[in-house]
Design a protein around this motif. Structure first.
Motif, short mmCIF file in Angstrom:
data_model
loop_
_atom_site.label_atom_id
_atom_site.label_comp_id
_atom_site.label_asym_id
_atom_site.label_seq_id
_atom_site.Cartn_x
_atom_site.Cartn_y
_atom_site.Cartn_z
N SER A 46 0.81 -1.22 0.00
CA SER A 46 0.00 0.00 0.00
C SER A 46 0.85 1.27 0.00
N ASP A 47 2.15 1.15 -0.23
CA ASP A 47 3.07 2.29 -0.18
C ASP A 47 3.33 2.83 -1.59
N SER A 48 2.88 4.06 -1.85
CA SER A 48 3.04 4.66 -3.19
C SER A 48 4.50 4.95 -3.53
N ALA A 49 5.37 4.98 -2.56
CA ALA A 49 6.81 5.16 -2.84
C ALA A 49 7.42 3.86 -3.36
N ILE A 89 5.26 1.15 -4.84
CA ILE A 89 4.43 0.60 -5.91
C ILE A 89 3.70 1.76 -6.58
N ALA A 90 3.81 1.83 -7.91
CA ALA A 90 3.22 2.96 -8.65
C ALA A 90 1.73 3.11 -8.37
N VAL A 91 1.01 2.01 -8.38
CA VAL A 91 -0.41 2.03 -8.03
C VAL A 91 -0.54 1.18 -6.77
N PRO A 92 -0.55 1.83 -5.60
CA PRO A 92 -0.61 1.08 -4.35
C PRO A 92 -1.90 0.27 -4.24
N TYR A 93 -1.80 -0.85 -3.58
CA TYR A 93 -2.98 -1.69 -3.38
C TYR A 93 -3.91 -1.06 -2.35
N THR A 94 -5.18 -1.13 -2.66
CA THR A 94 -6.25 -0.87 -1.70
C THR A 94 -6.86 -2.24 -1.40
N GLU A 95 -7.75 -2.30 -0.45
CA GLU A 95 -8.39 -3.59 -0.18
C GLU A 95 -9.14 -4.08 -1.41
N GLU A 96 -9.80 -3.17 -2.13
CA GLU A 96 -10.55 -3.56 -3.32
C GLU A 96 -9.62 -4.10 -4.40
N LEU A 97 -8.47 -3.46 -4.59
CA LEU A 97 -7.52 -3.94 -5.60
C LEU A 97 -6.91 -5.27 -5.20
N PHE A 98 -6.73 -5.49 -3.91
CA PHE A 98 -6.20 -6.77 -3.46
C PHE A 98 -7.25 -7.87 -3.66
N PHE A 99 -8.52 -7.56 -3.41
CA PHE A 99 -9.59 -8.53 -3.69
C PHE A 99 -9.54 -8.91 -5.17
N ARG A 100 -9.40 -7.90 -6.05
CA ARG A 100 -9.34 -8.16 -7.49
C ARG A 100 -8.14 -9.02 -7.83
N PHE A 101 -7.01 -8.76 -7.18
CA PHE A 101 -5.82 -9.58 -7.39
C PHE A 101 -6.12 -11.04 -7.07
N LEU A 102 -6.77 -11.29 -5.94
CA LEU A 102 -7.07 -12.67 -5.55
C LEU A 102 -8.09 -13.32 -6.48
N LYS A 147 -10.98 -12.88 2.52
CA LYS A 147 -10.02 -11.95 1.91
C LYS A 147 -9.68 -10.82 2.88
N SER A 148 -10.69 -10.29 3.55
CA SER A 148 -10.45 -9.23 4.54
C SER A 148 -9.59 -9.74 5.69
N ALA A 149 -9.84 -10.96 6.11
CA ALA A 149 -9.04 -11.55 7.19
C ALA A 149 -7.59 -11.72 6.75
N LEU A 150 -7.39 -12.12 5.50
CA LEU A 150 -6.03 -12.25 4.97
C LEU A 150 -5.33 -10.89 4.94
N ILE A 151 -6.02 -9.87 4.49
CA ILE A 151 -5.44 -8.52 4.48
C ILE A 151 -5.07 -8.09 5.90
N ASP A 152 -5.96 -8.34 6.84
CA ASP A 152 -5.66 -7.99 8.24
C ASP A 152 -4.38 -8.70 8.70
N TYR A 153 -4.22 -9.95 8.29
CA TYR A 153 -3.00 -10.67 8.68
C TYR A 153 -1.77 -10.07 7.98
N LEU A 154 -1.90 -9.73 6.69
CA LEU A 154 -0.78 -9.11 5.97
C LEU A 154 -0.37 -7.79 6.63
N LYS A 155 -1.33 -7.09 7.21
CA LYS A 155 -1.03 -5.84 7.91
C LYS A 155 -0.19 -6.09 9.17
N SER A 156 -0.27 -7.30 9.71
CA SER A 156 0.49 -7.60 10.95
C SER A 156 1.92 -8.08 10.68
N LEU A 157 2.24 -8.40 9.43
CA LEU A 157 3.57 -8.93 9.11
C LEU A 157 4.63 -7.84 9.21
N LYS A 158 5.75 -8.21 9.80
CA LYS A 158 6.86 -7.26 9.96
C LYS A 158 8.14 -7.87 9.47
#
Length: 132
Positions: A79-82, A84-97, A121-132
């Protein structure tokens, strides 16, 4: 205890611990690490996928989500525009999946497809947000 009995005992311990069911704290963690939701439903779509060696996100991307250098899936990266040119939103990540399309709309060609509900999909995104 004789060495024969110890060897047998050791083998039993390995089998029991190796076959023990993993306990995950969320659907997202379960999906990421096993490719299944907490109910045990396999979400990996074998019919559509070209790559069938790995059946979870962690299989390719590793425990932290950044094993593949050009394909970091930590949410702060996606989700970082620095980065990725087009940062992912939750909707774009759903489309990716769902459609194997990158955030910019180009074909991702991952070779891996999933059958997930929006809640999964939302649960997966929430988990991706926790990764460090």
């Amino acid at each position: 205890m004789s060495s024969k009995h110890f060897s047998f005992f050791f083998l039993i311990v390995i089998l029991v611990t190796g076959c023990a069911k993993s306990v995950y704290s969320s659907d997202g963690e379960s999906i990421y690490k096993s490719g299944k939701n907490l109910a045990g439903k396999n979400l990996f779509d074998r019919e559509k996928s070209r790559i069938t060696l790995f059946k979870s996100c962690q299989g390719c991307h590793g425990p932290s989500g950044k094993r593949v250098s050009d394909c970091n899936i930590q949410w702060r990266y996606l989700s970082d525009s620095a980065k990725i040119a087009v940062p992912y939103t939750e909707e774009l990540f759903f489309r990716f999946l769902d459609e194997d399309l990158k955030s910019d709309g180009s074909k991702a060609q991952t070779g891996v497809h999933w059958q997930m509900s929006d809640a999964e999909k939302s649960a997966l995104i929430d988990y991706l947000k926790s990764l460090k």
